[in-house]
Design an enzyme around this catalytic site. Structure first.
Site, mmCIF file in Angstrom:
data_model
loop_
_atom_site.group_PDB
_atom_site.id
_atom_site.type_symbol
_atom_site.label_atom_id
_atom_site.label_comp_id
_atom_site.label_asym_id
_atom_site.label_seq_id
_atom_site.Cartn_x
_atom_site.Cartn_y
_atom_site.Cartn_z
ATOM 1 C CE LYS A 45 -3.400 -2.295 3.035
ATOM 2 N NZ LYS A 45 -3.995 -2.209 4.378
ATOM 3 C CE LYS A 47 -2.564 2.590 4.943
ATOM 4 N NZ LYS A 47 -3.997 2.535 4.682
HETATM 5 N N1 CTP Z 1 -13.704 2.517 8.375
HETATM 6 C C1 CTP Z 1 -15.010 2.965 8.594
HETATM 7 N N2 CTP Z 1 -15.239 4.308 8.750
HETATM 8 C C2 CTP Z 1 -14.218 5.179 8.709
HETATM 9 C C3 CTP Z 1 -12.882 4.739 8.510
HETATM 10 C C4 CTP Z 1 -12.658 3.394 8.340
HETATM 11 O O1 CTP Z 1 -15.958 2.175 8.621
HETATM 12 N N3 CTP Z 1 -14.477 6.475 8.858
HETATM 13 C C5 CTP Z 1 -13.479 1.084 8.146
HETATM 14 C C6 CTP Z 1 -12.877 0.796 6.787
HETATM 15 O O2 CTP Z 1 -13.883 0.819 5.786
HETATM 16 C C7 CTP Z 1 -12.283 -0.575 7.009
HETATM 17 C C8 CTP Z 1 -11.803 -0.491 8.464
HETATM 18 O O3 CTP Z 1 -12.516 0.602 9.061
HETATM 19 O O4 CTP Z 1 -13.246 -1.597 6.896
HETATM 20 C C9 CTP Z 1 -10.315 -0.283 8.583
HETATM 21 O O5 CTP Z 1 -10.017 0.827 7.772
HETATM 22 P P1 CTP Z 1 -8.601 1.509 7.639
HETATM 23 O O6 CTP Z 1 -8.253 1.620 6.197
HETATM 24 O O7 CTP Z 1 -7.613 0.888 8.543
HETATM 25 O O8 CTP Z 1 -8.967 2.958 8.232
HETATM 26 P P2 CTP Z 1 -9.037 4.366 7.532
HETATM 27 O O9 CTP Z 1 -9.377 5.366 8.613
HETATM 28 O O10 CTP Z 1 -9.948 4.323 6.334
HETATM 29 O O11 CTP Z 1 -7.513 4.542 7.103
HETATM 30 P P3 CTP Z 1 -6.822 5.379 5.924
HETATM 31 O O12 CTP Z 1 -7.247 6.817 6.080
HETATM 32 O O13 CTP Z 1 -5.337 5.167 6.150
HETATM 33 O O14 CTP Z 1 -7.301 4.767 4.620
#
Ligand code: CTP
Length: 126
Positions: A45, A47
């Site tokens: 990713k 990241k």
């Molecule tokens: N998720 C969610 N609501 C959010 C953020 C995340 O329901 N506001 C969910 C994602 O859809 C996923 C899980 O939490 O199923 C883990 O997501 P992750 O990618 O680790 O978190 P994000 O906050 O989306 O991270 P990033 O900004 O790095 O993409």
């Protein structure tokens, strides 16, 4: 017993993650969370999480509705995980909608709505 699995990085654990995992658990009665390793995040990713894998895992392990944690080391492990852990439901946020439809041959696939206005990216600031 209905076994549910979900995957993610869960960096800077926030309320969007909490609500997602809580709803994931409500799809069954046993929840496994596969947490992306630091190596997987970097390689696949591009990241780097603010919190390392061991700290992200410690937080998730303490949630009362999480029954098991595993590591996510590759994109291709999901089918084996589903078979080995006898999973009934795969779930993930709808930012992944359609991406995991190929798992429907092995279990139910549910895309859950995301919580608005919060993300690890916003919290980290990068
Ligand atoms: N998720 C969610 N609501 C959010 C953020 C995340 O329901 N506001 C969910 C994602 O859809 C996923 C899980 O939490 O199923 C883990 O997501 P992750 O990618 O680790 O978190 P994000 O906050 O989306 O991270 P990033 O900004 O790095 O993409």
């Amino acid at each position: 017993m209905i076994k549910v699995i979900t995957y993610g990085t869960f960096d800077t654990f926030h309320y969007g993650h909490f609500f997602l995992l809580e709803r994931a658990k409500s799809l069954g009665n046993h929840l496994t969370v596969a947490i992306s390793t630091d190596e997987f995040n970097l390689k696949e990713k591009n990241k780097t999480a603010k919190l390392k894998f061991s700290d992200r895992s410690r937080i998730i392990k303490e949630l009362s509705f999480v029954d098991e944690i595993h590591s996510e080391n590759s994109w291709s492990q999901k089918i084996d995980d589903i078979k080995n852990l006898k999973i009934d439901v795969f779930t993930i946020g709808e930012d992944w909608k359609g991406k995991f439809d190929y798992l429907k041959s092995y279990c139910e696939v549910v895309y859950l709505p995301r919580t608005k206005d919060v993300s690890s990216t916003l919290i980290r600031g990068y």
